[in-house]
Design a protein around this motif. Structure first.
Motif, PDB file in Angstrom:
ATOM      1  N   ARG A   1      47.096  32.211 100.019  1.00  0.00           N
ATOM      2  CA  ARG A   1      47.152  30.839  99.514  1.00  0.00           C
ATOM      3  C   ARG A   1      48.572  30.335  99.615  1.00  0.00           C
ATOM      4  N   LEU A   2      48.706  29.060  99.970  1.00  0.00           N
ATOM      5  CA  LEU A   2      50.017  28.428 100.049  1.00  0.00           C
ATOM      6  C   LEU A   2      50.493  28.132  98.647  1.00  0.00           C
ATOM      7  N   GLY A   3      51.693  28.586  98.328  1.00  0.00           N
ATOM      8  CA  GLY A   3      52.242  28.344  97.005  1.00  0.00           C
ATOM      9  C   GLY A   3      52.915  29.579  96.467  1.00  0.00           C
ATOM     10  N   PHE A   4      53.412  29.486  95.231  1.00  0.00           N
ATOM     11  CA  PHE A   4      54.166  30.578  94.634  1.00  0.00           C
ATOM     12  C   PHE A   4      53.545  31.106  93.349  1.00  0.00           C
ATOM     13  N   GLU A   5      52.427  30.515  92.949  1.00  0.00           N
ATOM     14  CA  GLU A   5      51.790  30.946  91.710  1.00  0.00           C
ATOM     15  C   GLU A   5      50.748  32.012  91.992  1.00  0.00           C
TER      16      GLU A   5
ATOM     17  N   GLY B   1      59.995  37.534  96.351  1.00  0.00           N
ATOM     18  CA  GLY B   1      60.174  38.154  95.045  1.00  0.00           C
ATOM     19  C   GLY B   1      59.262  39.332  94.768  1.00  0.00           C
ATOM     20  N   GLY B   2      58.080  39.314  95.346  1.00  0.00           N
ATOM     21  CA  GLY B   2      57.164  40.432  95.147  1.00  0.00           C
ATOM     22  C   GLY B   2      56.567  40.527  93.761  1.00  0.00           C
ATOM     23  N   SER B   3      56.434  39.393  93.069  1.00  0.00           N
ATOM     24  CA  SER B   3      55.749  39.417  91.772  1.00  0.00           C
ATOM     25  C   SER B   3      54.289  39.771  91.978  1.00  0.00           C
TER      26      SER B   3
ATOM     27  N   PHE C   1      54.758  33.652 106.317  1.00  0.00           N
ATOM     28  CA  PHE C   1      54.071  33.697 105.043  1.00  0.00           C
ATOM     29  C   PHE C   1      54.996  33.684 103.840  1.00  0.00           C
ATOM     30  N   THR C   2      56.235  33.277 104.037  1.00  0.00           N
ATOM     31  CA  THR C   2      57.188  33.331 102.927  1.00  0.00           C
ATOM     32  C   THR C   2      56.814  32.403 101.787  1.00  0.00           C
ATOM     33  N   SER C   3      56.033  31.374 102.051  1.00  0.00           N
ATOM     34  CA  SER C   3      55.620  30.440 101.000  1.00  0.00           C
ATOM     35  C   SER C   3      54.199  30.707 100.522  1.00  0.00           C
ATOM     36  N   TYR C   4      53.733  31.912 100.728  1.00  0.00           N
ATOM     37  CA  TYR C   4      52.356  32.240 100.400  1.00  0.00           C
ATOM     38  C   TYR C   4      52.263  33.314  99.319  1.00  0.00           C
ATOM     39  N   VAL C   5      51.108  33.305  98.676  1.00  0.00           N
ATOM     40  CA  VAL C   5      50.679  34.394  97.808  1.00  0.00           C
ATOM     41  C   VAL C   5      49.554  35.116  98.537  1.00  0.00           C
ATOM     42  N   MET C   6      49.612  36.438  98.541  1.00  0.00           N
ATOM     43  CA  MET C   6      48.574  37.239  99.175  1.00  0.00           C
ATOM     44  C   MET C   6      47.752  37.925  98.101  1.00  0.00           C
ATOM     45  N   GLY C   7      46.450  37.924  98.300  1.00  0.00           N
ATOM     46  CA  GLY C   7      45.579  38.513  97.290  1.00  0.00           C
ATOM     47  C   GLY C   7      44.544  39.442  97.888  1.00  0.00           C
ATOM     48  N   TRP C   8      44.031  40.297  97.035  1.00  0.00           N
ATOM     49  CA  TRP C   8      42.890  41.153  97.370  1.00  0.00           C
ATOM     50  C   TRP C   8      41.749  40.807  96.413  1.00  0.00           C
TER      51      TRP C   8
END
Length: 123
Positions: free
Chosen positions: A98-102, A54-56, A28-35
């Motif tokens: 989601r795949l991506g960094f945003e 980065g943990g933004s 999952f290094t190229s993913y954003v995780m959301g709640w």
């Protein structure tokens, strides 16, 4: 990709809960995780998101200062620490990826979803 949310329950107003989202199936290094959360009769709404790299973080205004999203890379797990809970926080909470960094707050930007865990806050 599989996401497994857990940690929900019944808590009194002012209390705390920590939700967990265990992920598997890929790196999952190229993913954003959301709640996200969905209360009865309401649309699913964004709560918080975090980047694996980065943990933004990004939070909804309604939970800013009360909730904290974090991750454990070694365990492929994302957490949502919820403090000072209010009855309006009552909902089914879902984790998503989601795949991506945003960092995105739109549920339609997320590709994978967990099954949800119920959080009930009594007054």
């Amino acid at each position: 990709v599989q996401l497994q949310a857990s940690g929900g329950g019944l808590v009194q107003a002012g209390g705390s809960l920590r939700l967990s989202c265990a992920s598997s199936g890929r790196t999952f290094t190229s993913y954003v995780m959301g709640w996200f959360r969905q209360a009865p009769g309401k649309a699913r709404e964004f709560v918080a998101a975090i980047t694996w790299i980065g943990g933004s973080t990004h939070y909804a205004d309604s939970v800013q200062g009360r909730f904290t999203i974090s991750k454990d890379n070694a365990k492929n797990t994302v957490y949502l620490q919820m403090n000072s809970l209010e009855p309006d926080d009552t909902a089914v909470y879902y984790c998503a990826a989601r795949l991506g960094f945003e960092l995105r707050a739109d549920r339609y930007d997320y590709d994978y979803w967990g099954q949800g865990t119920q959080v009930t806050v009594s007054s």
